[in-house]
Design an enzyme around this catalytic site. Structure first.
Site, PDB file in Angstrom:
ATOM      1  N   LYS A 124       0.832  -1.208   0.000  1.00 31.09           N
ATOM      2  CA  LYS A 124       0.000   0.000   0.000  1.00 31.09           C
ATOM      3  C   LYS A 124       0.865   1.256   0.000  1.00 31.09           C
ATOM      4  O   LYS A 124       0.663   2.172  -0.788  1.00 31.09           O
ATOM      5  CB  LYS A 124      -0.924  -0.010   1.219  1.00 31.09           C
ATOM      6  CG  LYS A 124      -1.975   1.095   1.200  1.00 31.09           C
ATOM      7  CD  LYS A 124      -2.643   1.305   2.548  1.00 31.09           C
ATOM      8  CE  LYS A 124      -3.446   0.118   2.985  1.00 31.09           C
ATOM      9  NZ  LYS A 124      -4.241   0.414   4.206  1.00 31.09           N
ATOM     10  N   PHE A 148       4.163   1.307  -0.526  1.00 32.74           N
ATOM     11  CA  PHE A 148       5.339   1.063  -1.363  1.00 32.74           C
ATOM     12  C   PHE A 148       6.635   1.293  -0.582  1.00 32.74           C
ATOM     13  O   PHE A 148       7.665   1.668  -1.126  1.00 32.74           O
ATOM     14  CB  PHE A 148       5.320   1.915  -2.643  1.00 32.74           C
ATOM     15  CG  PHE A 148       5.765   1.147  -3.863  1.00 32.74           C
ATOM     16  CD1 PHE A 148       4.930   0.216  -4.446  1.00 32.74           C
ATOM     17  CD2 PHE A 148       7.025   1.336  -4.421  1.00 32.74           C
ATOM     18  CE1 PHE A 148       5.333  -0.508  -5.565  1.00 32.74           C
ATOM     19  CE2 PHE A 148       7.442   0.625  -5.535  1.00 32.74           C
ATOM     20  CZ  PHE A 148       6.593  -0.307  -6.110  1.00 32.74           C
ATOM     21  N   THR A 149       6.548   1.075   0.734  1.00 32.62           N
ATOM     22  CA  THR A 149       7.739   1.218   1.587  1.00 32.62           C
ATOM     23  C   THR A 149       7.955  -0.011   2.476  1.00 32.62           C
ATOM     24  O   THR A 149       8.897  -0.020   3.267  1.00 32.62           O
ATOM     25  CB  THR A 149       7.620   2.467   2.490  1.00 32.62           C
ATOM     26  OG1 THR A 149       6.430   2.356   3.284  1.00 32.62           O
ATOM     27  CG2 THR A 149       7.571   3.750   1.680  1.00 32.62           C
ATOM     28  N   GLN A 170      -3.796 -15.302  10.524  1.00 30.75           N
ATOM     29  CA  GLN A 170      -3.569 -13.858  10.515  1.00 30.75           C
ATOM     30  C   GLN A 170      -4.850 -13.103  10.824  1.00 30.75           C
ATOM     31  O   GLN A 170      -4.855 -12.182  11.645  1.00 30.75           O
ATOM     32  CB  GLN A 170      -3.010 -13.382   9.171  1.00 30.75           C
ATOM     33  CG  GLN A 170      -2.634 -11.893   9.245  1.00 30.75           C
ATOM     34  CD  GLN A 170      -2.513 -11.201   7.912  1.00 30.75           C
ATOM     35  OE1 GLN A 170      -3.031 -11.664   6.901  1.00 30.75           O
ATOM     36  NE2 GLN A 170      -1.834 -10.071   7.906  1.00 30.75           N
ATOM     37  N   GLU A 183      -3.959 -11.662  14.443  1.00 27.96           N
ATOM     38  CA  GLU A 183      -3.524 -10.269  14.318  1.00 27.96           C
ATOM     39  C   GLU A 183      -4.654  -9.326  14.716  1.00 27.96           C
ATOM     40  O   GLU A 183      -4.411  -8.232  15.219  1.00 27.96           O
ATOM     41  CB  GLU A 183      -3.054  -9.978  12.886  1.00 27.96           C
ATOM     42  CG  GLU A 183      -2.278  -8.672  12.762  1.00 27.96           C
ATOM     43  CD  GLU A 183      -1.596  -8.503  11.420  1.00 27.96           C
ATOM     44  OE1 GLU A 183      -0.354  -8.581  11.371  1.00 27.96           O
ATOM     45  OE2 GLU A 183      -2.305  -8.288  10.415  1.00 27.96           O
ATOM     46  N   HIS A 199      -3.549 -37.714  11.159  1.00 31.28           N
ATOM     47  CA  HIS A 199      -2.342 -38.512  11.368  1.00 31.28           C
ATOM     48  C   HIS A 199      -1.221 -37.680  11.980  1.00 31.28           C
ATOM     49  O   HIS A 199      -0.068 -38.108  11.983  1.00 31.28           O
ATOM     50  CB  HIS A 199      -1.897 -39.128  10.036  1.00 31.28           C
ATOM     51  CG  HIS A 199      -2.918 -40.052   9.455  1.00 31.28           C
ATOM     52  ND1 HIS A 199      -2.947 -41.399   9.734  1.00 31.28           N
ATOM     53  CD2 HIS A 199      -3.973 -39.813   8.637  1.00 31.28           C
ATOM     54  CE1 HIS A 199      -3.969 -41.953   9.092  1.00 31.28           C
ATOM     55  NE2 HIS A 199      -4.610 -41.005   8.427  1.00 31.28           N
ATOM     56  N   LYS A 254      10.074  -4.672  14.131  1.00 27.95           N
ATOM     57  CA  LYS A 254      10.539  -3.997  12.911  1.00 27.95           C
ATOM     58  C   LYS A 254      11.562  -2.912  13.246  1.00 27.95           C
ATOM     59  O   LYS A 254      12.579  -2.760  12.580  1.00 27.95           O
ATOM     60  CB  LYS A 254       9.358  -3.338  12.187  1.00 27.95           C
ATOM     61  CG  LYS A 254       8.397  -4.269  11.484  1.00 27.95           C
ATOM     62  CD  LYS A 254       7.381  -3.382  10.753  1.00 27.95           C
ATOM     63  CE  LYS A 254       6.200  -4.169  10.262  1.00 27.95           C
ATOM     64  NZ  LYS A 254       5.174  -3.276   9.695  1.00 27.95           N
TER      65      LYS A 254
END
Length: 555
Positions: A220, A222-223, A364, A368, A399, A521
């Site tokens: 979204k 682009f970073t 997720q 999340e 199994h 991060k």
């Protein structure tokens, strides 16, 4: 800074009268409720506690809640909890485009992406329906050009392979959906690169030809560090194979992003940029431009049918009373087990190989969204919130971890999913009938168990007897779909989205932020600089320093 909470008038779910009532009911009957007895004393239990959803195309999905540890009184108290927690009001606020994501002051409006009825849907006074439709039309035109062969690469050859580069919601959704709808695939092969581990990209590039490959860069902003690193490496590979001519990039790269400046800087023609708004969360973005790889793979008409299936569940969710509202019931049962039976997990088992990535996608979506410990009242919850969701396709799962589900010491509420009709009815449906027999048998076995008398009657003696006893009374929800189609897959995803919403609304948490992913991060950026230095690292704790220094020595 979190905005003022206007979406609930309580800080903790445990303060609500219905919560105390449910605790009382758990002690009085919930913890000793026998499913075998419940079925024996109520011949209508299956009819009473199952619900059938009708999709937009007339296909059906049966949700059987009857093997859950509830009775009329318990379900009534759960419905009362939903009323006291204002779940339906919060739902309506979401569908009205209000900023229910309070910590980021944003609307939560992924439901607007599947508004194929094109009814007006407003955010901040603006009808977003025309904008959503314009992006879908752009996706339609682009996907049809590529699929038909009209779109040519730099040497004039048609596209054969599509590589989607993204991570998290920009990857998990498209991966799962393309796998689930493989039966509907057209001429293109799709590949997905998400992990920053160079192996993921390197192995994918071995399979494709630069002359006939289209890369979709899904970010979204682009970073996103992993995505842009992978995309840049893919671009460098492409240029190295095609004469280092940047003009060729525009024929082989498209962007699923809103950052026009960075997209252009990368070399992508902004005509081939597909945007989506800040009110679309990553884990809810498969309905948006992020689903372009899906449209390329199965065709736009099938993609639109996928949207319509989700839209049909939205209609059911917004118009059905609590007692008959299928996602609401699913969410309330999850709260019942999590908070009163102390269940820590939620198992989802698709008896369908096409759905083999469905549990990973739901991980997720659920974890999340609801892996939070602070409520919308800005206080720490004094009760358990998000469940640990896990699963694998069956019969494989039987199994591996089903031993724990049947005879372990934990309560593991389970959802089993089966399509009645297979896309591959080989051997005159022999395989499908074996699969279905296991779907029915596992839920039955978990419910009825096997007592000591039965074990002895089968010939077991002495110390072996307790090892062969199954306690039973283990709850399951069975979801029987007519067939895995785009519309029914869309409906299943929307069902779990609204289950997740219901859980979060009851727990009074914001299901639509994800601050928990940020700290790692930030520290990774700091440590990245440490890895570029040759000297010994000493700025962290002893364990982290030791690990970094050993890595540098071995690199």
């Amino acid at each position: 800074m979190a905005t003022t909470n206007t979406f609930s008038d309580f800080k903790l779910a445990s303060e609500l009268p219905a919560w105390a009532k449910l605790q009382e009911l758990y002690e009085k009957k919930g913890k000793t409720l026998s499913l075998k007895e419940a079925f024996a004393t109520d011949e209508q239990r299956f009819q009473k506690y199952s619900r059938t959803f009708s999709n937009h195309d007339g296909s059906k999905i049966l949700f059987d809640f009857s093997k859950n540890l509830v009775d009329d009184e318990i379900l009534g108290a759960l419905a009362q909890l939903a009323r006291e927690a204002n779940v339906t009001q919060l739902r309506d606020q979401m569908f009205n485009g209000e900023h229910i994501n309070s910590t980021e002051d944003r609307a939560v409006y992924h439901v607007a992406l599947r508004n194929r009825a094109n009814k007006p849907m407003y955010v901040d006074g603006k009808n977003v329906a025309p904008e959503v439709d314009a992006v879908l039309q752009h996706m339609k035109e682009f996907s049809e050009q590529v699929r038909s062969g009209a779109w040519k690469g730099y040497t004039g050859k048609s596209i054969k392979d599509v590589v989607n580069i993204g991570i998290g919601g920009s990857d998990l959704g498209p991966v799962m959906v393309t796998e689930a709808l493989k039966h509907y695939a057209g001429p293109l092969k799709v590949h997905f690169v998400s992990n920053i581990d160079g192996t993921h990209l390197a192995e994918t590039l071995k399979e494709v030809d630069p002359e006939t490959t289209l890369f979709l860069v899904a970010s979204k902003t682009f970073t996103t560090a992993e995505t842009i690193t992978n995309a840049t490496s893919a671009k460098n590979w492409f240029l190295s194979k095609t004469g280092n001519n940047p003009a060729h990039i525009s024929k082989h790269f498209a962007a699923l992003s809103t950052n026009e400046t960075e997209v252009a800087k990368f070399g992508i023609d902004t005509k081939n940029m597909f945007g989506f708004e800040s009110w679309v969360g990553g884990r809810y973005s498969v309905w948006s431009a992020i689903g372009l790889s899906v449209a390329l793979y199965i065709g736009f008409d099938q993609f639109e049918d996928f949207l319509k299936g989700a839209e049909a569940v939205d209609k059911h969710f917004t118009s059905t009373p609590i007692e008959d509202n299928i996602p609401l019931l699913g969410g309330l049962l999850s709260v019942w087990y999590n908070n009163f039976f102390d269940a820590q997990t939620h198992l989802v088992v698709p008896f369908d190989q096409y759905l083999h990535r469905f549990p990973a996608y739901l991980q997720q979506l659920s974890m999340e969204s609801n892996g939070k410990s602070v409520t919308r009242g800005n206080v720490f919850a004094n009760y358990s919130t998000g469940s640990i969701l896990f699963g694998e396709p069956a019969t494989n799962a039987q199994h591996s971890f089903f031993q724990l589900v049947h005879q372990g010491t934990k309560v593991i509420p389970s959802d089993f999913i089966l399509a009645a009709q297979s896309h591959n009815p080989i051997e005159n449906n022999l395989h499908q009938k074996m699969l279905a027999s296991n779907f029915f048998a596992q839920a039955e076995a978990l419910m009825v168990g096997k007592d000591e008398a039965q074990v002895k009657a089968e010939g077991a003696t002495g110390g072996l007897v307790p090892h062969k006893v199954f306690s039973g009374n283990r709850p399951t929800t069975s979801i029987l779909v007519q067939k895995i189609t785009p519309a029914n897959l869309g409906a299943l995803i929307a069902y779990y989205e609204h289950v997740t919403f219901t859980e979060g609304a009851i727990w009074n948490i914001n299901s639509f932020d994800q601050w928990g992913v940020e700290l790692g991060k930030v520290l990774a950026k700091v440590i990245g600089k440490d890895l570029d230095t040759t000297g010994e690292t000493t700025s962290h704790d002893a364990s982290t320093n030791g690990l970094i220094n050993q890595f540098k020595a071995w690199l």
